[in-house]
Motif scaffolding. Structure first.
Motif, PDB file in Angstrom:
ATOM      1  N   SER A  69     117.371 -11.302 -80.831  1.00 38.22           N
ATOM      2  CA  SER A  69     116.132 -11.608 -80.106  1.00 38.22           C
ATOM      3  C   SER A  69     116.170 -11.060 -78.683  1.00 38.22           C
ATOM      4  O   SER A  69     115.466 -11.556 -77.800  1.00 38.22           O
ATOM      5  N   ARG A  70     116.971 -10.035 -78.464  1.00 30.69           N
ATOM      6  CA  ARG A  70     117.189  -9.454 -77.136  1.00 30.69           C
ATOM      7  C   ARG A  70     115.890  -9.166 -76.393  1.00 30.69           C
ATOM      8  O   ARG A  70     115.708  -9.588 -75.262  1.00 30.69           O
ATOM      9  N   GLU A  71     114.979  -8.415 -77.011  1.00 28.59           N
ATOM     10  CA  GLU A  71     113.767  -7.993 -76.310  1.00 28.59           C
ATOM     11  C   GLU A  71     112.885  -9.182 -75.932  1.00 28.59           C
ATOM     12  O   GLU A  71     112.356  -9.237 -74.833  1.00 28.59           O
ATOM     13  N   LEU A  72     112.735 -10.124 -76.838  1.00 34.28           N
ATOM     14  CA  LEU A  72     111.956 -11.331 -76.550  1.00 34.28           C
ATOM     15  C   LEU A  72     112.593 -12.099 -75.393  1.00 34.28           C
ATOM     16  O   LEU A  72     111.919 -12.515 -74.446  1.00 34.28           O
ATOM     17  N   PHE A  73     113.908 -12.269 -75.456  1.00 35.47           N
ATOM     18  CA  PHE A  73     114.642 -12.994 -74.428  1.00 35.47           C
ATOM     19  C   PHE A  73     114.540 -12.291 -73.075  1.00 35.47           C
ATOM     20  O   PHE A  73     114.223 -12.915 -72.060  1.00 35.47           O
ATOM     21  N   LEU A  74     114.798 -10.987 -73.043  1.00 38.72           N
ATOM     22  CA  LEU A  74     114.781 -10.254 -71.779  1.00 38.72           C
ATOM     23  C   LEU A  74     113.388 -10.238 -71.158  1.00 38.72           C
ATOM     24  O   LEU A  74     113.240 -10.378 -69.946  1.00 38.72           O
ATOM     25  N   GLY A  75     112.364 -10.066 -71.986  1.00 45.94           N
ATOM     26  CA  GLY A  75     111.005 -10.091 -71.466  1.00 45.94           C
ATOM     27  C   GLY A  75     110.680 -11.428 -70.823  1.00 45.94           C
ATOM     28  O   GLY A  75     110.094 -11.486 -69.733  1.00 45.94           O
ATOM     29  N   ARG A  95     115.454 -23.109 -56.827  1.00 46.97           N
ATOM     30  CA  ARG A  95     114.550 -22.119 -57.418  1.00 46.97           C
ATOM     31  C   ARG A  95     115.145 -21.561 -58.704  1.00 46.97           C
ATOM     32  O   ARG A  95     114.445 -21.386 -59.693  1.00 46.97           O
ATOM     33  N   MET A  96     116.433 -21.285 -58.691  1.00 50.28           N
ATOM     34  CA  MET A  96     117.076 -20.747 -59.896  1.00 50.28           C
ATOM     35  C   MET A  96     116.935 -21.714 -61.074  1.00 50.28           C
ATOM     36  O   MET A  96     116.641 -21.297 -62.194  1.00 50.28           O
ATOM     37  N   LEU A  97     117.129 -22.995 -60.815  1.00 49.94           N
ATOM     38  CA  LEU A  97     117.008 -23.984 -61.890  1.00 49.94           C
ATOM     39  C   LEU A  97     115.581 -24.056 -62.425  1.00 49.94           C
ATOM     40  O   LEU A  97     115.363 -24.127 -63.635  1.00 49.94           O
ATOM     41  N   ARG A  98     114.592 -24.008 -61.525  1.00 52.37           N
ATOM     42  CA  ARG A  98     113.191 -24.032 -61.969  1.00 52.37           C
ATOM     43  C   ARG A  98     112.867 -22.794 -62.793  1.00 52.37           C
ATOM     44  O   ARG A  98     112.181 -22.877 -63.808  1.00 52.37           O
ATOM     45  N   GLU A  99     113.350 -21.636 -62.353  1.00 50.70           N
ATOM     46  CA  GLU A  99     113.100 -20.391 -63.087  1.00 50.70           C
ATOM     47  C   GLU A  99     113.702 -20.457 -64.486  1.00 50.70           C
ATOM     48  O   GLU A  99     113.053 -20.075 -65.467  1.00 50.70           O
ATOM     49  N   LEU A 100     114.938 -20.908 -64.572  1.00 47.01           N
ATOM     50  CA  LEU A 100     115.590 -20.972 -65.882  1.00 47.01           C
ATOM     51  C   LEU A 100     114.868 -21.952 -66.799  1.00 47.01           C
ATOM     52  O   LEU A 100     114.665 -21.673 -67.981  1.00 47.01           O
ATOM     53  N   GLU A 101     114.476 -23.074 -66.253  1.00 44.56           N
ATOM     54  CA  GLU A 101     113.723 -24.048 -67.046  1.00 44.56           C
ATOM     55  C   GLU A 101     112.434 -23.414 -67.581  1.00 44.56           C
ATOM     56  O   GLU A 101     112.124 -23.527 -68.773  1.00 44.56           O
ATOM     57  N   ASP A 102     111.690 -22.734 -66.714  1.00 42.21           N
ATOM     58  CA  ASP A 102     110.441 -22.087 -67.141  1.00 42.21           C
ATOM     59  C   ASP A 102     110.701 -21.049 -68.224  1.00 42.21           C
ATOM     60  O   ASP A 102     109.981 -20.981 -69.221  1.00 42.21           O
ATOM     61  N   ALA A 103     111.747 -20.242 -68.042  1.00 44.79           N
ATOM     62  CA  ALA A 103     112.062 -19.196 -69.019  1.00 44.79           C
ATOM     63  C   ALA A 103     112.443 -19.791 -70.372  1.00 44.79           C
ATOM     64  O   ALA A 103     111.982 -19.313 -71.421  1.00 44.79           O
ATOM     65  N   LEU A 104     113.269 -20.825 -70.365  1.00 40.97           N
ATOM     66  CA  LEU A 104     113.693 -21.427 -71.632  1.00 40.97           C
ATOM     67  C   LEU A 104     112.543 -22.152 -72.332  1.00 40.97           C
ATOM     68  O   LEU A 104     112.429 -22.105 -73.557  1.00 40.97           O
ATOM     69  N   ILE A 105     111.677 -22.789 -71.565  1.00 45.39           N
ATOM     70  CA  ILE A 105     110.505 -23.434 -72.171  1.00 45.39           C
ATOM     71  C   ILE A 105     109.628 -22.387 -72.839  1.00 45.39           C
ATOM     72  O   ILE A 105     109.186 -22.557 -73.981  1.00 45.39           O
TER      73      ILE A 105
END
Length: 124
Positions: free
Chosen positions: A56-62, A93-103
Motif C-alpha cells: 500500500s506504499r502509494e496510498l500511504f505515501l500520498g 504538531r508532529m503528533l497531530r499530523e500523524l493522527e490526521d494521516a492515520l485517520i
C-alpha cells in the motif's frame, strides 16, 4: 511480559492471519536500547518506514505527504520525494499530523502498528 514468553511469536502468528484478509498494512517498530539520547519517535519512524515499503506504499505515501509533511521530511527513505520541512516543528504538531494521516489512511485500509521492546523506548 518476560523475555522468551512468546510475545513476538504471538504477533507473528497474528500477522500471518491478518495478511490473508487483504487491505491490511502491518508495521512493526522496534525500540532500541540507547545509552545516549535517541531520536524522538524512533520506533514509530521504524514502523512508518516499513509501511512505506508495503504493498500500500502509494496510498500511504500520498496520505503522509498531505497530512503529515513533518514526518515525511524526516524519513530518510523518503528524502528527495518531498520538500524539506523546517526542523523547528514542535512535537505537538508532529503528533497531530500523524493522527490526521492515520485517520485518513484507515478510511481505505486497516493499519496495525506494533511497537516492540517498549522498555527501551527513547527518553526524548
Amino acid at each position: 511480559g518476560e523475555a522468551g514468553l512468546g510475545k513476538t511469536t504471538l504477533v507473528r502468528a497474528f500477522k500471518s492471519r491478518v495478511q490473508q484478509l487483504g487491505r491490511t498494512v502491518f508495521a512493526c517498530g522496534t525500540c532500541i536500547d540507547h545509552q545516549s539520547q535517541s531520536e524522538p519517535y524512533f520506533p514509530i519512524f521504524d514502523a512508518l518506514g516499513k509501511m512505506a515499503r508495503s504493498e500500500s506504499r502509494e496510498l500511504f505515501l500520498g496520505c503522509l505527504r498531505i497530512h503529515a509533511p513533518t514526518w515525511t521530511a524526516r524519513m530518510p527513505a523518503l528524502r528527495g520525494e518531498t520538500q524539506p520541512v523546517s526542523s523547528g516543528q514542535g512535537q505537538d504538531r508532529m503528533l497531530r499530523e500523524l493522527e490526521d494521516a492515520l485517520i485518513e489512511l484507515t478510511r481505505s485500509i486497516t493499519v496495525i502498528m506494533v511497537l516492540e521492546d517498549l522498555q527501551w523506548c527513547d527518553y526524548s
